[in-house]
Design a protein around this motif. Sequence first.
Motif, PDB file in Angstrom:
ATOM      1  N   PRO A 186      -4.469  -2.514   1.137  1.00 26.69           N
ATOM      2  CA  PRO A 186      -4.983  -1.248   0.594  1.00 26.69           C
ATOM      3  C   PRO A 186      -4.357  -0.025   1.262  1.00 26.69           C
ATOM      4  N   GLU A 209      -1.965   3.040  -0.347  1.00 23.36           N
ATOM      5  CA  GLU A 209      -2.294   4.457  -0.176  1.00 23.36           C
ATOM      6  C   GLU A 209      -1.156   5.231   0.479  1.00 23.36           C
ATOM      7  N   ASN A 250       1.544  -7.076  -3.819  1.00 22.96           N
ATOM      8  CA  ASN A 250       0.326  -7.001  -4.627  1.00 22.96           C
ATOM      9  C   ASN A 250       0.196  -8.237  -5.518  1.00 22.96           C
TER      10      ASN A 250
END
Length: 328
Positions: free
Chosen positions: A153, A157, A182
Motif C-alpha cells: 500500500p 501511495e 500488485n
Amino acid sequence: MAVFTEVSEDEAGQFLHSMGLGTLIELRGIEGGIENTNYFATTTEGSWVLTLFERLTHEQLPFYLHLMKHLASRGIPVPAPCAKPESAPVPRGEDDLLHTLKGKPTAVVNRLRGKSEMSPTVAHCAAVGDMLARMHLAGRDYEGRQPNLRGLPWWNETVPVVMPHLDEAQAALIRSELAYQNHIAQSSAYAALPRGPVHADLFRDNVMFEGTKEQPVLSGFFDFYFAGVDTWLFDLCITLNDWAIDHPTGRADAPRTHAMLQAYEAVRPLSDAERRLLPAMARAGALRFWISRLWDFYLPREAAMLKPHDPTHFERVLQARIAAPLLP
C-alpha cells in the motif's frame, strides 16, 4: 540513524539516571540511517542506544519494542528495551518499554557487542540465514499485530510522489514493476505464503559479529523499527538483496546466495509457494528500497549528520533480479 532532534548531555544524563541506568559518561550522535535520532550513551552501568522516533508514534511503537523483548526472551540476540523502574508511573500514551524525551517517543536498548561486516563472506551469509530463520520461528507466537508500514500500500501511495523525479526509462520500469507486484499480491500462491513478524531491513549494518573473518560469530540483529507482519519470504529476499549481491552491479553472488538459502532452509525449509515466488519476492525487495530511497533522496528532512542513500543502487538490483531471476 541521523540526528533530527538534538539532545544535550544534561538532558540525556537526567533521562538515563531517572531510568536507573547510571550516570552519563559519554553521549555521541550516530551517523548513518535516515529515520530516527540515535545516540550512543555510555553510563556507569553500561552502554546503551538512545533512540528518539521521528515518524513512528506512541501508538505504533509498542509493537516493535515488545517484539524485541519477545525475541530476546527466546534466545534471539537482539537489543532488549529498557523498562521503566518498577516504582515509576506509566504516563498516558506510554507503556513500560516506551518513554518520552523532548516530546518524542523514545526507547533505550542495550548496545550489542561486536561490529558490522560490510564485506561479508560465505560464512557471514550462512550465519545470517540461520539466525533469520530462527528469528522467524521465534516470532510465531508473538501476539502483536501491525502490518509492514512500508509494504505494497505504501509503494502504491509513494510511486506517484517520486515519479516527477524520474527519467522516462526509470518511470517505465517503476510503473511496470509496481503493476507486476500488485498482480502477484492478488495470486493464490502469495496468499499461501507463511507470515509473521519480520525485520524488513536486515542490511549489513544492522547485524553484529564477533570472532574472526574466517570464523565469525553472529552477536546480534538490531534496528527493528521497520518490522511488521509480512511474509517471511519477503524478509529473506530483502536480506539476500543486500548480503548476497555484487554491490557495484547489483547482480547475485552465487556462493553467498547459496550459503544463506541453505542455512535458512536447514532451520525452516521453504514451502512450495515460497519456492514458486522466490524470484518475484526478490524483485519486490528491490522495488521497496528503490522507492524508499527515491523518497528520502528527493524529499529529505532536515537533520544533522543526514546522508541519504543513493537510490540508483536498488534500481540496479531490481534490473538484475528481472534479468536473472533468483531461483531456490
